[in-house]
Design a protein around this motif. Structure first.
Motif, PDB file in Angstrom:
ATOM      1  N   LEU A   1     -45.855  29.687  -3.154  1.00 62.89           N
ATOM      2  CA  LEU A   1     -45.172  30.974  -3.341  1.00 62.89           C
ATOM      3  C   LEU A   1     -43.845  30.819  -4.070  1.00 62.89           C
ATOM      4  CD1 LEU A   1     -45.755  32.567   0.185  1.00 62.89           C
ATOM      5  CD2 LEU A   1     -47.050  32.989  -1.914  1.00 62.89           C
ATOM      6  N   TYR A   2     -43.456  29.579  -4.356  1.00 66.35           N
ATOM      7  CA  TYR A   2     -42.162  29.310  -4.990  1.00 66.35           C
ATOM      8  C   TYR A   2     -42.364  28.481  -6.254  1.00 66.35           C
ATOM      9  CZ  TYR A   2     -40.169  31.160  -0.728  1.00 66.35           C
ATOM     10  OH  TYR A   2     -39.829  31.996   0.308  1.00 66.35           O
ATOM     11  N   PRO A   3     -42.925  29.092  -7.315  1.00 62.90           N
ATOM     12  CA  PRO A   3     -43.216  28.365  -8.552  1.00 62.90           C
ATOM     13  C   PRO A   3     -41.959  28.031  -9.352  1.00 62.90           C
ATOM     14  CG  PRO A   3     -43.598  30.696  -8.868  1.00 62.90           C
ATOM     15  CD  PRO A   3     -43.278  30.527  -7.405  1.00 62.90           C
ATOM     16  N   GLN A   4     -42.108  27.061 -10.230  1.00 57.85           N
ATOM     17  CA  GLN A   4     -41.013  26.741 -11.147  1.00 57.85           C
ATOM     18  C   GLN A   4     -41.001  27.747 -12.296  1.00 57.85           C
ATOM     19  OE1 GLN A   4     -41.888  22.473 -11.997  1.00 57.85           O
ATOM     20  NE2 GLN A   4     -39.841  22.107 -11.161  1.00 57.85           N
ATOM     21  N   ALA A   5     -39.882  27.806 -12.970  1.00 55.97           N
ATOM     22  CA  ALA A   5     -39.746  28.719 -14.113  1.00 55.97           C
ATOM     23  C   ALA A   5     -40.053  27.969 -15.405  1.00 55.97           C
ATOM     24  CB  ALA A   5     -38.337  29.283 -14.167  1.00 55.97           C
ATOM     25  N   ASP A   6     -40.686  28.669 -16.348  1.00 51.40           N
ATOM     26  CA  ASP A   6     -40.926  28.115 -17.677  1.00 51.40           C
ATOM     27  C   ASP A   6     -39.710  28.412 -18.553  1.00 51.40           C
ATOM     28  OD1 ASP A   6     -43.609  27.121 -17.299  1.00 51.40           O
ATOM     29  OD2 ASP A   6     -44.248  29.220 -17.210  1.00 51.40           O
ATOM     30  N   LEU A   7     -39.086  27.376 -19.065  1.00 45.46           N
ATOM     31  CA  LEU A   7     -37.915  27.569 -19.920  1.00 45.46           C
ATOM     32  C   LEU A   7     -38.360  27.842 -21.357  1.00 45.46           C
ATOM     33  CD1 LEU A   7     -35.536  24.712 -18.699  1.00 45.46           C
ATOM     34  CD2 LEU A   7     -35.555  27.102 -17.991  1.00 45.46           C
ATOM     35  N   PRO A   8     -37.752  28.816 -22.011  1.00 45.31           N
ATOM     36  CA  PRO A   8     -38.083  29.070 -23.417  1.00 45.31           C
ATOM     37  C   PRO A   8     -37.601  27.930 -24.304  1.00 45.31           C
ATOM     38  CG  PRO A   8     -36.213  30.406 -22.724  1.00 45.31           C
ATOM     39  CD  PRO A   8     -36.741  29.750 -21.486  1.00 45.31           C
ATOM     40  N   LYS A   9     -38.093  27.900 -25.527  1.00 47.88           N
ATOM     41  CA  LYS A   9     -37.766  26.796 -26.439  1.00 47.88           C
ATOM     42  C   LYS A   9     -36.268  26.681 -26.698  1.00 47.88           C
ATOM     43  CE  LYS A   9     -42.177  26.579 -28.880  1.00 47.88           C
ATOM     44  NZ  LYS A   9     -42.876  26.696 -30.204  1.00 47.88           N
ATOM     45  N   HIS A  10     -35.587  27.836 -26.826  1.00 51.69           N
ATOM     46  CA  HIS A  10     -34.158  27.762 -27.139  1.00 51.69           C
ATOM     47  C   HIS A  10     -33.337  27.198 -25.974  1.00 51.69           C
ATOM     48  CE1 HIS A  10     -34.185  31.682 -25.019  1.00 51.69           C
ATOM     49  NE2 HIS A  10     -32.919  31.399 -24.746  1.00 51.69           N
ATOM     50  N   LEU A  11     -33.967  27.089 -24.796  1.00 51.52           N
ATOM     51  CA  LEU A  11     -33.304  26.449 -23.649  1.00 51.52           C
ATOM     52  C   LEU A  11     -33.856  25.059 -23.396  1.00 51.52           C
ATOM     53  CD1 LEU A  11     -33.023  29.434 -21.120  1.00 51.52           C
ATOM     54  CD2 LEU A  11     -31.235  28.484 -22.577  1.00 51.52           C
ATOM     55  N   GLY A  12     -34.655  24.568 -24.316  1.00 51.57           N
ATOM     56  CA  GLY A  12     -35.161  23.197 -24.203  1.00 51.57           C
ATOM     57  C   GLY A  12     -36.595  23.089 -23.764  1.00 51.57           C
ATOM     58  N   GLY A  13     -37.200  24.209 -23.336  1.00 54.75           N
ATOM     59  CA  GLY A  13     -38.586  24.183 -22.906  1.00 54.75           C
ATOM     60  C   GLY A  13     -38.768  23.452 -21.582  1.00 54.75           C
ATOM     61  N   GLY A  14     -40.015  23.324 -21.159  1.00 52.84           N
ATOM     62  CA  GLY A  14     -40.315  22.609 -19.930  1.00 52.84           C
ATOM     63  C   GLY A  14     -40.170  23.495 -18.699  1.00 52.84           C
ATOM     64  N   LYS A  15     -40.096  22.841 -17.541  1.00 55.58           N
ATOM     65  CA  LYS A  15     -40.021  23.540 -16.265  1.00 55.58           C
ATOM     66  C   LYS A  15     -38.642  23.350 -15.628  1.00 55.58           C
ATOM     67  CE  LYS A  15     -44.531  24.615 -15.805  1.00 55.58           C
ATOM     68  NZ  LYS A  15     -45.074  25.969 -15.533  1.00 55.58           N
ATOM     69  N   ALA A  16     -38.283  24.312 -14.801  1.00 57.04           N
ATOM     70  CA  ALA A  16     -37.016  24.214 -14.067  1.00 57.04           C
ATOM     71  C   ALA A  16     -37.197  24.864 -12.701  1.00 57.04           C
ATOM     72  CB  ALA A  16     -35.881  24.897 -14.833  1.00 57.04           C
ATOM     73  N   THR A  17     -36.523  24.314 -11.696  1.00 50.87           N
ATOM     74  CA  THR A  17     -36.612  24.858 -10.346  1.00 50.87           C
ATOM     75  C   THR A  17     -35.849  26.169 -10.248  1.00 50.87           C
ATOM     76  OG1 THR A  17     -36.785  22.644  -9.402  1.00 50.87           O
ATOM     77  CG2 THR A  17     -36.116  24.407  -7.903  1.00 50.87           C
ATOM     78  N   VAL A  18     -36.480  27.158  -9.678  1.00 48.96           N
ATOM     79  CA  VAL A  18     -35.835  28.464  -9.519  1.00 48.96           C
ATOM     80  C   VAL A  18     -34.778  28.384  -8.424  1.00 48.96           C
ATOM     81  CG1 VAL A  18     -36.177  30.873  -8.848  1.00 48.96           C
ATOM     82  CG2 VAL A  18     -37.859  29.729 -10.317  1.00 48.96           C
ATOM     83  N   VAL A  19     -33.604  28.911  -8.712  1.00 48.91           N
ATOM     84  CA  VAL A  19     -32.536  29.041  -7.713  1.00 48.91           C
ATOM     85  C   VAL A  19     -32.660  30.389  -7.022  1.00 48.91           C
ATOM     86  CG1 VAL A  19     -30.042  29.256  -7.378  1.00 48.91           C
ATOM     87  CG2 VAL A  19     -30.956  27.517  -8.928  1.00 48.91           C
ATOM     88  N   ALA A  20     -32.892  31.437  -7.818  1.00 51.58           N
ATOM     89  CA  ALA A  20     -33.013  32.779  -7.259  1.00 51.58           C
ATOM     90  C   ALA A  20     -33.761  33.688  -8.216  1.00 51.58           C
ATOM     91  CB  ALA A  20     -31.629  33.362  -6.953  1.00 51.58           C
ATOM     92  N   TRP A  21     -34.462  34.643  -7.626  1.00 48.88           N
ATOM     93  CA  TRP A  21     -35.100  35.706  -8.404  1.00 48.88           C
ATOM     94  C   TRP A  21     -34.227  36.945  -8.267  1.00 48.88           C
ATOM     95  CZ3 TRP A  21     -37.875  32.187  -5.499  1.00 48.88           C
ATOM     96  CH2 TRP A  21     -38.862  31.460  -6.166  1.00 48.88           C
ATOM     97  N   ILE A  22     -33.870  37.563  -9.379  1.00 49.28           N
ATOM     98  CA  ILE A  22     -33.028  38.760  -9.357  1.00 49.28           C
ATOM     99  C   ILE A  22     -33.918  39.992  -9.432  1.00 49.28           C
ATOM    100  CG2 ILE A  22     -31.044  39.924 -10.380  1.00 49.28           C
ATOM    101  CD1 ILE A  22     -30.439  37.092  -9.405  1.00 49.28           C
ATOM    102  N   TRP A  23     -33.804  40.845  -8.425  1.00 51.13           N
ATOM    103  CA  TRP A  23     -34.617  42.054  -8.340  1.00 51.13           C
ATOM    104  C   TRP A  23     -33.745  43.298  -8.420  1.00 51.13           C
ATOM    105  CZ3 TRP A  23     -39.973  41.615  -7.638  1.00 51.13           C
ATOM    106  CH2 TRP A  23     -40.455  40.350  -7.241  1.00 51.13           C
TER     107      TRP A  23
END
Length: 542
Positions: free
Chosen positions: A208-230
């Motif tokens: 239930l706590y997936p990693q975020a996909d970083l866009p290319k301009h941020l280097g790409g790859g995966k990153a651990t989510v700190v918080a979801w903003i709703w």
């Protein structure tokens, strides 16, 4: 009949070194590593330094009380200055567990109290500062409180640690020391079993706590989510967009930090009646100012529909909330990787995962009908359970279930380590395997309480300051998540930050566990114990 007047005075009745006490109390506010306040939240917690000084000054005689020994004003001043020196050392945070300093203070108390250390009773002990400092001075400590949370805080600080002082930890992991002082062994076990609880929880709900996909301009790859903003949503009040959920957000600003500005822009497509949330970087002063205001239009629950510009009134928001038409939309993701913190655009997959789970149990206890302090009721959030997302409730339920499993495992490990399997519970005065495992579970229950404080829909995103330097030249705080109880009330929030309990950042179990376990090792320095009992269930006992 002749009357005699007792002129014997205690030090506090004549003079105390206020400057030293005030300085130590003020400094205490900035201490977080090991301070008892990090064990669990309590309102109006009294400064430990002030409590320690006042207890000492209340019990020690002023030099003017012994005219044989100090016959002149000058002699009394010299002795008073000596006692002030003891207090000045006593109130320093570094000396909280310094036995040499504490014993000097105890010796002075004995001299003024017939060679004994008298008992201290605090009938409304609250956060436990007075009983804790009484115990630190070697005084038999008694206390009580009407609030069961205060009772448990007092037990966790004052009663439990001395029962298990100077013991090695019982967990099967590597122990890097031969001897543990005070409650250090207990603190080590709390940390170990808290980490074990995290691992087991990850096995059950980590998906239930997936990693975020970083866009290319941020280097790409995966990153651990700190918080979801709703952002909370209500149906557009404009008939042309009837039923389309629109955001009611108090802010779209992610960070105003100079050179790292980031904000959310709702991109509207009126033809398809859709809203996409884009994360923008940089921006003009006007763009950042607009982002800071979100969709707000004035004070209170006044908003503007992003689709049509129609006013959304407080009455409409309340009506929508009470009718169950208030929803939520993911508007951004905060992630952390090797390159630091990233602000990533909302993902449909992440939103779907958040909505994919339902809790097996939800607290249905009604919130107090107190509109001055509980603002959510007017908007349809009337129970404690309604203040959490489904994913938050699933996580908190999972952690709660694991506390019982920890208790069983810790008892088995305690027996394996050599503690007696006498079966005597903690509340019955036990000090062996069963009681020890229950003690660990008390602190892990505090862990869940602290996670709930950092993991509700009342928690909002704090974008932080525009400069990375404070007025004093020190590094300023970074953007973070505000806790539920930032004040003694439950305000209504329009946008909120859902922390990732499995990250290593703000609000995560790993981070909260450190703040919980660290102060435990400073407790239990005295052989005296204190048991707090609610006044509603009997007299206080020791």
């Amino acid at each position: 009949m002749t009357s005699t007047t007792n002129t014997k005075k205690k030090l506090i009745e004549v003079a105390i070194p206020l400057e030293a006490i005030n300085a130590a109390s003020a400094r205490e506010k900035s201490i977080r590593h090991g301070h008892p306040s990090t064990l669990h939240l309590w309102w109006a917690r009294r400064p430990l330094a002030a409590c320690r000084a006042v207890l000492f000054a209340q019990l020690v005689d002023d030099p003017s009380s012994d005219l044989e020994k100090f016959p002149t004003h000058e002699a009394q001043e010299v002795e008073r200055k000596r006692l002030f020196g003891i207090i000045a050392e006593l109130v320093k945070w570094e000396n909280s567990t310094n036995e040499e300093v504490l014993e000097r203070a105890r010796a002075e108390i004995r001299k003024s109290c017939g060679g004994e250390l008298p008992p201290v009773y605090d009938p409304f002990s609250g956060g436990g500062s007075i009983p804790l400092e009484a115990q630190r001075l070697g005084l038999p400590a008694y206390g009580s409180d009407l609030n069961p949370v205060a009772v448990m805080i007092g037990k966790a600080m004052i009663e439990i640690p001395p029962k298990f002082k100077d013991r090695d930890p019982i967990h099967p992991g590597v122990k890097d020391r031969q001897f543990y002082r005070n409650a250090e062994g207990l603190a080590e076990d709390v940390k170990y079993y808290g980490e074990w609880m995290r691992e087991k929880a990850w096995e059950r709900i980590g998906h239930l706590y997936p990693q975020a996909d970083l866009p290319k301009h941020l280097g790409g790859g995966k990153a651990t989510v700190v918080a979801w903003i709703w952002a909370r949503t209500v149906p557009s009040p404009d008939p042309a967009f009837a039923g389309v959920p629109v955001p009611i957000a108090s802010s779209f600003l992610l960070t105003p930090m100079k050179g790292k500005e980031a904000w959310i822009e709702p991109v509207v497509d009126k033809a398809t009646k859709t809203i996409i949330y884009k994360v923008r970087h940089g921006g003009t002063v006007d763009e950042l100012a607009r982002a800071k205001d979100g969709t707000k239009s004035g004070r209170g629950a006044n908003f503007v529909c992003v689709l049509s510009g129609t006013a959304i009134t407080p009455e409409y928001v309340k009506e929508s909330g009470r009718a169950g038409r208030m929803g939520q939309a993911l508007i951004a993701i905060v992630a952390e990787g090797k390159g630091g913190r990233y602000f990533v655009e909302a993902s449909a997959d992440h939103e779907a995962i958040a909505f994919s789970t339902k809790p097996s149990w939800k607290p249905e206890t009604a919130l107090p009908a107190d509109p001055r302090n509980f603002w959510t009721i007017d908007y349809g959030l009337t129970t404690f359970g309604s203040l959490f997302t489904d994913r938050q409730l699933v996580a908190l339920n999972t952690f709660s279930d694991l506390v019982e499993e920890v208790r069983q495992k810790a008892e088995e490990d305690a027996i394996a380590s050599g503690l007696s399997a006498d079966g005597v519970e903690l509340r019955a005065g036990g000090t062996a395997a069963k009681a020890y495992s229950e003690a660990i579970s008390v602190y892990l229950s505090f862990l869940i309480s602290k996670l709930a404080d950092k993991g509700s829909t009342i928690c909002t995103w704090d974008a932080g300051p525009a400069s990375n330097k404070s007025a004093s030249g020190r590094s300023a705080r970074v953007a973070t998540v505000r806790v539920t109880f930032g004040r003694q009330s439950l305000p209504m929030t329009w946008d909120f930050a859902e922390v990732n309990f499995f990250s290593s950042s703000v609000g995560a179990l790993e981070t909260v566990l450190k703040t919980l376990a660290t102060p435990i090792q400073y407790f239990g320095s005295s052989t005296f114990q204190m048991e707090l009992t609610s006044l509603g269930s009997g007299a206080p006992t020791r």
